[in-house]
Design a protein around this motif. Structure first.
Motif, mmCIF file in Angstrom:
data_model
loop_
_atom_site.group_PDB
_atom_site.id
_atom_site.type_symbol
_atom_site.label_atom_id
_atom_site.label_comp_id
_atom_site.label_asym_id
_atom_site.label_seq_id
_atom_site.Cartn_x
_atom_site.Cartn_y
_atom_site.Cartn_z
ATOM 1 N N TYR A 1 -6.850 -7.100 -7.135
ATOM 2 C CA TYR A 1 -8.283 -7.906 -7.370
ATOM 3 C C TYR A 1 -9.145 -7.406 -8.369
ATOM 4 O O TYR A 1 -9.413 -6.395 -8.227
ATOM 5 C CB TYR A 1 -8.768 -8.356 -5.898
ATOM 6 C CG TYR A 1 -7.807 -9.114 -5.332
ATOM 7 C CD1 TYR A 1 -7.817 -10.543 -5.230
ATOM 8 C CD2 TYR A 1 -7.270 -8.470 -4.063
ATOM 9 C CE1 TYR A 1 -7.173 -11.229 -4.364
ATOM 10 C CE2 TYR A 1 -6.485 -9.265 -3.416
ATOM 11 C CZ TYR A 1 -6.453 -10.379 -3.513
ATOM 12 O OH TYR A 1 -5.731 -11.056 -2.431
ATOM 13 N N THR A 2 -9.656 -8.144 -9.349
ATOM 14 C CA THR A 2 -10.642 -7.669 -10.202
ATOM 15 C C THR A 2 -11.774 -8.813 -10.154
ATOM 16 O O THR A 2 -11.764 -9.808 -10.518
ATOM 17 C CB THR A 2 -10.268 -7.622 -11.574
ATOM 18 O OG1 THR A 2 -9.080 -6.541 -11.586
ATOM 19 C CG2 THR A 2 -11.432 -7.031 -12.598
ATOM 20 N N CYS B 1 -4.075 -1.971 -4.018
ATOM 21 C CA CYS B 1 -3.406 -2.404 -2.909
ATOM 22 C C CYS B 1 -3.682 -1.360 -1.610
ATOM 23 O O CYS B 1 -4.051 -1.750 -0.532
ATOM 24 C CB CYS B 1 -1.598 -2.152 -2.967
ATOM 25 S SG CYS B 1 -1.276 -3.290 -4.124
ATOM 26 N N VAL B 2 -3.788 -0.130 -2.052
ATOM 27 C CA VAL B 2 -4.186 1.088 -0.850
ATOM 28 C C VAL B 2 -5.660 0.910 -0.564
ATOM 29 O O VAL B 2 -6.006 1.147 0.635
ATOM 30 C CB VAL B 2 -3.792 2.355 -1.253
ATOM 31 C CG1 VAL B 2 -4.656 2.768 -2.656
ATOM 32 C CG2 VAL B 2 -3.867 3.510 -0.099
ATOM 33 N N ALA C 1 0.748 -1.206 -0.220
ATOM 34 C CA ALA C 1 -0.033 -0.027 0.154
ATOM 35 C C ALA C 1 0.897 1.446 -0.049
ATOM 36 O O ALA C 1 0.613 2.348 -0.583
ATOM 37 C CB ALA C 1 -0.795 -0.054 1.248
ATOM 38 N N GLN C 2 2.049 1.085 0.266
ATOM 39 C CA GLN C 2 3.032 2.169 0.458
ATOM 40 C C GLN C 2 3.679 2.295 -0.752
ATOM 41 O O GLN C 2 3.938 3.284 -1.209
ATOM 42 C CB GLN C 2 3.944 2.076 1.710
ATOM 43 C CG GLN C 2 3.245 2.152 3.001
ATOM 44 C CD GLN C 2 4.209 2.120 4.311
ATOM 45 O OE1 GLN C 2 5.372 1.729 4.137
ATOM 46 N NE2 GLN C 2 3.748 2.151 5.546
ATOM 47 N N LYS D 1 -6.814 0.262 3.131
ATOM 48 C CA LYS D 1 -7.893 1.108 3.902
ATOM 49 C C LYS D 1 -9.033 0.403 4.559
ATOM 50 O O LYS D 1 -9.428 0.915 5.652
ATOM 51 C CB LYS D 1 -8.222 2.360 3.217
ATOM 52 C CG LYS D 1 -7.108 3.331 3.019
ATOM 53 C CD LYS D 1 -7.548 4.589 2.118
ATOM 54 C CE LYS D 1 -6.211 5.438 2.018
ATOM 55 N NZ LYS D 1 -6.649 6.536 1.034
ATOM 56 N N ARG D 2 -9.531 -0.590 3.568
ATOM 57 C CA ARG D 2 -10.849 -1.258 3.936
ATOM 58 C C ARG D 2 -10.663 -2.127 5.165
ATOM 59 O O ARG D 2 -11.535 -2.363 6.044
ATOM 60 C CB ARG D 2 -11.333 -1.881 2.978
ATOM 61 C CG ARG D 2 -12.762 -2.322 2.926
ATOM 62 C CD ARG D 2 -13.215 -2.884 1.715
ATOM 63 N NE ARG D 2 -14.782 -3.319 1.969
ATOM 64 C CZ ARG D 2 -15.565 -3.453 0.868
ATOM 65 N NH1 ARG D 2 -15.118 -3.757 -0.279
ATOM 66 N NH2 ARG D 2 -16.848 -3.928 1.275
ATOM 67 N N ALA D 3 -9.381 -2.900 5.186
ATOM 68 C CA ALA D 3 -8.958 -3.632 6.270
ATOM 69 C C ALA D 3 -8.947 -2.873 7.484
ATOM 70 O O ALA D 3 -9.355 -3.453 8.678
ATOM 71 C CB ALA D 3 -7.751 -4.395 5.833
ATOM 72 N N GLU D 4 -8.246 -1.695 7.485
ATOM 73 C CA GLU D 4 -8.290 -0.909 8.715
ATOM 74 C C GLU D 4 -9.495 -0.395 9.328
ATOM 75 O O GLU D 4 -9.815 -0.677 10.597
ATOM 76 C CB GLU D 4 -7.634 0.398 8.342
ATOM 77 C CG GLU D 4 -6.034 0.489 8.259
ATOM 78 C CD GLU D 4 -5.407 1.714 7.894
ATOM 79 O OE1 GLU D 4 -4.294 1.550 8.184
ATOM 80 O OE2 GLU D 4 -6.102 2.526 7.334
#
Length: 1402
Positions: free
Chosen positions: A1047-1048, A1062-1063, A1038-1039, A1067-1070
């Motif tokens: 993913y698609t 990736c980001v 993500a960084q 963010k969604r996992a956070e």
């Protein structure tokens, strides 16, 4: 080895050296114990004092049948080979280390001896018969296999096992896994050169001294045995106490002669030959010399561990050491993995009995007489009787109450048959295109209680020159064996089925009232043959009746051992000749009455009750099977009522009559002159015949009336005992050793022995036929006179072929028996009957079994009927149903293994059933000296049945092989019968210079392990290696690459439904982690169930759990249309995993709390349910980082096909290593695109869907398998559209594409579908590879550019999700650094896998 006996001898040096070699061979298993004793005796025989031996002729005892008011009758033996009994006995004594007495090689019981004292004879009196009846009628087991002597032998064998106090059933004789020794090697050696015979122990007045005089002719010897015997015993059905006492005495002798040093119960894990039991022990002496055993204290060992005598020289020790040195194998053994290295090859027993008689001569039956009034064809006979005697009764049918239902006269049969013939030819189809023409085949489908309708239809077909094919009535669409019947009808070109009105109404119907097409059957037109449905033929129409010719008359179906159904064609001339032969053999005359209990559609019931009866204008009383169930005495009552001369029955009908008999006074069987026993070829039918005679002899039944016969579908009637008026001519009998029969050799034994088989003759060869016996295997070479072979017949009255099967016809109907010199005995072909037997003295035919029931185990032949008889002798009436037992063999490690399946009674407990099963195994082991691989008990009425109510053997075997029997009790003993297990593989310490390097493997050295590349030693640019946890890898991506798409997700239309960079995933996992900590109040290590459909939400929820320190468990959501069955599985996984929280979508959350869900589970017991559609917007204060890589990352739960729930713990270290190995094996990197069409809930599918993209950085194109139900081409279109080179799927996806797109390849090609860029298409499965499916998939889409080598399969299991992933094989040479070899098809023995063994062929 026991060399103290040689201490006082001055043996030459070479003799001692040879003795040392023998001891070495014995210790290494190159020679048997008996062979060692034999060779040792020959070496030191010249240096031992020779005791005097007795000289005299061997006395042969002849077993005779006592009977009241009979005189002795002599027989002349015919075509018996030449053999000297004294020389044969001497050879037997020299070949075996333990003398078994001078037992004759060949003897039978013929005639009755009146020279016996009165007290020795046991005539059958009414009182004794009633006692016998009370004893017999109390039992409830199948009387077809009943034998009192055999039962007593079984009980004696079980008593012997009980005395030994065995903890579990163990075999009495088995070869060791290390030393290959003969089973006969455990017989204690003889105490002297001139031992006493068996008769001295048994109480006979005459001994049998040894003999070495001149030879005599075997025919003369048998004649002497028959004429001059002075010894007699009662029949097997009359001797009760004597046989039992002898059997117990034999068990006592066996127990006394057992090795005394091993009285303790055997250890089941280390069971060796020291605990084995020898059934046939010498009874001539009470003391025996203990056989020397390897490992005695009298032995010494050299420095190399070679056992030698303490008094041998150093030179002999050096010689032994030289012999012990292994020989250098030839060079080819370095390159060939020999079969001997894999399996312990069963060596033939050198002491097995071998045939020693002369070669047999073909036996010719009497000449078929020519009678002037015999008709030229069967149709002509029907015309004659139908016009001359139209009112004469032809057939009388009975109802279930035993009253006459219908009387078919010859006039009615003639007119109705003409009517059926006319309608078949002229009323089916049109005049221009008739459906049935002369020569066509039609099916005859009639129930067993309507012989009149069948008879009319059969003769109607003969008059119309149409070929009838009688079959059984199909009861359901999935009858056992129905598909094979349909195959026969289809191969015969049958399009019309004739049936009765009542049968047509009883056939299964569809909702529209039409008869459905049965499984495997061709489309049929059902034609009812009742007169009211038929048109009357014109007056000028008359059937064309001509003389019998070679046209096919009818086709009789036959079920083979493997379940296949064949059609045996019988020509018109064979049909007529067979009727003439039966008329002559049975002395049929006009207007005789015959009672028929048999199936009138085939075999003996058809030949006597439908065909021959019409030829002789006989009256047939047909007893239906339904009446026999209600009143088993009905056929006897009809014999008395109609004063019948002949009755056709089976041994089961005789048994049922015995059970139902209650001393009825109105029974009078004096009118019977012939009681034909149709299954006389079954050796165990003799017990029913004896019991029936003993009970009904006082009711007028004469002994000479019982006439067993032998028949087969191919050869028709093979032999039949002739009815005679001479009551002094008793039947021929033989008491044969079962041990000898297993080697195909005739060895006569006494009834007092445990393992004997008493057989009766089935009469003489049919008139006009020639019979011989040939070896069952290999070329058809004539057998010897004391050898068991397959009976072959040369006659006109036989079948001619298997319809449409020329290859099988040639092997069965065109056999040319050859002499030992290779010359054929006749220019005319013989026909194999499928019966095993021999031709005895006087031309009498004896049958000991059938080829279909033959099981060859370790080179020995066993018959299924014999195994059934032994199992039923263990008194199963409390545990299993009589007659509901199946015995067959399955192949395990290139050898047949015996399997027994029986139906268990509902009131039988598991403990009682297990005790009965254990006793059955013990009895079979003691009687037959063979182990049982599996004994299974199934619930009542669960085994597939034949149309007549018996067990369908081939279907039962197929269910066993498929694992679909569902037994309630199983006792498997593979360790007692599978003695040729493969040797364990061992890793070689070094590689010799003769080995050849092939890739990374060494040819010639059997490496027992394989390993992949070491992950730690591979240098690459994998930056993810520096992170120990997947959560850290996601944060790093993500960084560094925030906008890289990981993913698609595609929908059913093939468009992008959602995607994650990736980001975005980070963010969604956070946010999910914040929701778990704040709303769920979860702690580190709490379990969270993720109930999501396949998609992006599942991936985000998984990493949200990792960020919060929770352990995720992916669970398949319940199906909305099937909540009742799918929701309990979700509930079970949540409860077993001890989930503290359940995360899902809003839609599924409502579904879990719905009214339908409340009906399936208790919704109040759900843990906390969190809806992730509404996530918090703030970030967590800190992302959780595990303190130890070995802590738990996630739980992998799955449910097997048998309903077993299993969960696998995956640590963070194992998860990272797994992802890294997949990355290296599949060459995954960020620029790659991988299409995944898998269920993401467990196993490798979950890892590929959720984990690999984060670790490797490649883009995963996610295709939910459920979307393919609406669009089967979705997966392949996505692969083509995104130009994917690597894709993963499941077998269900591949099967869906194969079935749904099989006819759309051209349209897909027109839409631009191109699979030429695919280099790997990996099928993910935890099952065996479905080779046929993958090959069909490759061939189907080959035209769309798919390379066949691109399709491969991954192998995995529950604890190792990816044991093997096929590497890339379709790219440039520069990229083949990690490429693997081409795939190889390996055929693995399925049953070997059950023993943790791998046996294959390439």
């Amino acid at each position: 080895m026991a060399d103290r006996s040689l201490e006082g001898m001055a043996l030459p040096l070479e003799v001692r050296a040879r003795l040392a070699e023998l001891e070495l061979e014995l210790s290494e298993g190159d020679i048997t114990q008996k062979g060692y004793e034999k060779k040792r005796s020959k070496l030191i025989g010249a240096y031992l004092p020779q005791p005097p031996t007795a000289n005299g002729a061997a006395v042969v005892r002849c077993r005779l049948q006592p009977s009241e008011g009979t005189t002795r009758r002599t027989f002349r033996s015919a075509h018996i080979g030449v053999c000297d009994i004294r020389e044969a006995a001497a050879r037997e004594r020299e070949r075996a280390a333990s003398a078994t007495g001078n037992r004759p090689l060949f003897y039978f019981r013929f005639g009755v001896d009146q020279a016996l004292p009165q007290e020795r004879r046991a005539p059958v009196t009414p009182s004794s018969a009633s006692r016998y009846h009370r004893r017999r009628s109390s039992g409830s087991r199948d009387e077809r296999y009943r034998s009192d002597v055999h039962t007593e032998a079984v009980q004696a064998a079980l008593a012997k096992h009980k005395e030994r106090k065995m903890a579990v059933p163990m075999p009495s004789k088995r070869r060791s896994l290390v030393v290959q020794t003969s089973m006969d090697a455990y017989t204690p050696p003889d105490t002297s050169s001139g031992s006493e015979d068996e008769g001295s122990v048994q109480g006979d007045s005459q001994g049998t001294p040894t003999s070495s005089q001149g030879s005599i002719n075997m025919e003369h010897w048998i004649s002497q045995a028959i004429h001059g015997s002075t010894t007699s015993t009662t029949s097997s059905s009359s001797t009760q106490s004597g046989g039992s006492g002898a059997a117990h005495r034999l068990a006592d002798v066996m127990a006394q002669t057992h090795i005394e040093n091993h009285s303790a119960p055997p250890d089941v894990t280390t069971y060796t030959s020291e605990h084995s039991i020898q059934v046939e022990r010498p009874q001539g002496s009470t003391t025996s010399r203990t056989a020397p055993k390897y490992g005695n204290a009298e032995l010494m060992e050299t420095g190399d561990g070679v056992p030698v005598s303490s008094r041998v020289s150093a030179k002999i020790q050096q010689l032994v050491n030289t012999l012990k040195r292994p020989k250098r194998p030839p060079l080819r053994e370095f390159f060939v993995d020999d079969f001997e290295e894999l399996l312990e090859v069963q060596q033939p027993d050198p002491n097995q009995p071998k045939p020693e008689g002369a070669q047999m001569l073909a036996m010719r039956g009497e000449q078929l007489g020519v009678v002037t009034n015999w008709p030229p064809s069967l149709e002509a006979a029907l015309q004659r009787w139908g016009t001359i005697s139209p009112k004469a009764p032809c057939l009388t049918t009975m109802d279930t109450n035993g009253k006459p239902l219908y009387i078919l006269t010859y006039g009615k049969l003639w007119t109705r048959s003409m009517k059926v013939a006319y309608n078949i030819l002229h009323k089916l189809g049109t005049k221009q295109e008739p459906m049935v023409r002369p020569g066509d085949r039609v099916a005859l489908v009639f129930p067993n209680n309507d012989p009149a309708a069948f008879m009319v239809a059969f003769y109607g077909c003969l008059l119309a020159e149409v070929v009838p094919v009688p079959i059984e009535v199909p009861l359901t669409r999935k009858d056992a064996g129905s598909q094979q019947i349909g195959f026969l009808l289809g191969s015969c070109g049958v399009t019309v089925a004739l049936t009765s009105d009542a049968c047509h109404k009883g056939l299964p119907k569809s909702p529209t009232g039409e008869i459905p097409q049965f499984k495997g059957w061709p489309k049929l037109l059902w034609f009812v043959t009742e007169s009211k449905h038929l048109s009357k033929p014109p007056r000028d129409w008359f059937p064309h009746i001509k003389d019998a010719n070679n046209d096919t008359a009818y086709i009789e179906y036959k079920t083979c051992k493997d379940g296949s159904v064949l059609g045996v064609t019988v020509t018109r001339i064979a049909l007529l000749t067979h009727c003439q032969a039966l008329t002559q053999a049975c002395s049929y005359t006009e207007a005789e009455t015959i009672v028929n209990v048999l199936d009138f559609k085939k075999d003996v019931g058809l030949w006597h009750g439908i065909l021959t009866s019409v030829m002789n204008m006989m009256h047939v009383i047909s007893i239906p099977y339904s009446l026999m169930k209600v009143n088993p005495l009905s056929w006897i009552q009809k014999v008395c009522q109609y004063k019948a001369k002949v009755a056709c029955v089976k041994s089961r009908d005789m048994h049922w009559a015995l059970v139902a008999h209650r001393d009825q006074r109105d029974v009078n069987l004096s009118s019977l002159r012939m009681l034909i026993v149709a299954d006389g070829a079954n050796p165990w039918s003799i017990s029913s015949c004896d019991a029936f005679l003993n009970v009904f002899q006082s009711k007028g039944l004469r002994q000479e009336v019982i006439c067993p016969c032998a028949s087969s579908p191919e050869a028709l009637t093979v032999a039949i005992r002739r009815p005679t008026d001479d009551s002094n001519q008793p039947p021929g009998r033989g008491v044969l050793s079962m041990h000898g029969l297993t080697y195909g050799v005739i060895r006569v034994d006494s009834e007092e022995k445990l393992s004997v088989l008493t057989v009766q003759d089935v009469g003489l060869v049919m008139p006009g036929a020639i019979m011989c016996s040939v070896k069952p295997d290999g070329i058809p070479q004539l057998c010897r006179t004391d050898e068991i072979g397959e009976l072959c017949v040369c006659a006109v009255a036989t079948g001619t072929s298997y319809y449409g099967l020329s290859g099988m016809t040639k092997n069965t109907f065109e056999v040319f028996p050859m002499t030992s010199s290779g010359a054929p005995i006749s220019e005319y072909p013989f026909i194999r009957t499928g019966l095993l037997g021999f031709v005895g003295p006087g031309g009498l035919v004896f049958v000991v079994g059938k080829m279909d029931g033959l099981m060859v185990v370790s080179g020995r032949r066993h018959n299924a009927d014999d195994i059934v008889a032994t199992a039923l002798a263990v008194e199963p009436m409390k545990f299993v149903y009589r007659g509901r037992i199946a015995v067959f063999s399955v192949t395990v490690l290139h050898d047949e293994r015996i399997v027994i399946v029986a139906e268990q009674r509902p009131d039988s407990t598991e403990e009682d059933s297990f005790q009965w099963m254990s006793r059955v195994l013990q009895a079979i082991d003691s009687i037959h000296q063979v182990g049982v691989y599996c004994l299974a008990l199934v619930p009542a009425n669960t085994l597939p049945k034949t149309p007549l109510g018996g067990i369908h053997l081939s279907e039962t075997k197929q269910l066993f092989l498929e694992g679909s029997l569902h037994p309630c009790n199983v006792l498997m003993c593979p360790h007692t019968c599978v003695t040729n297990l493969p040797k364990p593989r061992q890793k070689q310490p070094e590689i010799g210079p003769a080995s050849v390097m092939v890739g990374n493997l060494v040819s010639g050295k059997r490496i027992a392990q394989a390993s992949g590349r070491d992950l730690g030693q591979i240098e690459d640019n994998d930056q993810a290696r520096k992170f120990l946890f997947l959560s850290e890898v996601l944060q790093w991506r993500a960084q560094t690459t925030p906008d890289h798409v990981l993913y698609t997700l595609l929908n059913c239309r093939g468009t992008i439904a959602n995607s994650l960079t990736c980001v975005q995933l980070h963010k969604r996992a956070e946010k999910i982690a914040v929701m778990l900590m704040e709303r769920g109040h979860l702690q580190d290590g709490d379990h969270v169930a993720l109930v999501y459909p396949p998609g992006i939400d599942l991936i985000a929820a998984f990493y949200g759990c990792l960020y919060a320190g929770c352990v995720p468990i992916t669970v398949r959501p319940p199906h909305p249309q099937n909540i009742a069955t799918t929701l309990p599985t979700v509930k079970m996984i949540v409860e077993v995993s001890r989930s503290a929280c359940l995360m899902t979508t809003q839609l599924i959350c409502k579904l879990l709390r719905s009214r339908e869900a409340a009906a399936a589970v208790d919704v109040r017991t759900w843990p906390l349910i969190l809806d992730t559609d509404d996530l918090p917007k703030k970030r967590p204060a800190q992302i959780y980082k595990p303190s130890n890589p070995d802590t738990l990352a996630y739980l992998d739960f799955s449910v097997s096909t048998t309903g077993m729930l299993a969960g696998v713990k995956m640590s963070h270290a194992a998860t990272s290593a797994f992802c890294r190995s997949i990355k290296l094996q599949c060459e995954l990197y960020p620029s790659r695109e991988v299409a995944i069409c898998l269920d993401p809930y467990c196993g490798l599918g979950f890892v590929l869907w959720c984990l690999c993209s984060v670790y490797s950085g490649h883009q995963s194109i996610l295709i939910p398998p459920s979307e393919l139900e609406t669009n089967p081409a979705l997966w392949l279109l996505a692969v083509s559209q995104y130009k994917v080179r690597d894709t993963f799927c499941s077998y269900s996806v591949m099967e869906l594409c194969t079935k749904g797109l099989g006819s759309q390849t051209e349209s897909l090609k027109a839409r631009g579908l191109d699979l030429s860029r695919v280099r790997t298409c990996v099928v993910v499965a935890e099952e065996r590879p479905r080779i046929a499916l993958t090959q069909s998939f490759s061939k189907l889409f080959k035209d769309l550019g798919l390379h066949p080598r691109a399709v491969s399969t991954s192998f995995g299991c529950r604890v190792n999700l990816a044991i093997c992933l096929q590497p890339h094989r379709l790219w440039t040479l520069a990229e083949q650094g990690t490429s693997g070899p081409d795939p190889t098809t390996v055929y693995v023995d399925m049953r070997a896998l059950r023993h943790d063994r791998f046996l294959s062929s390439f």
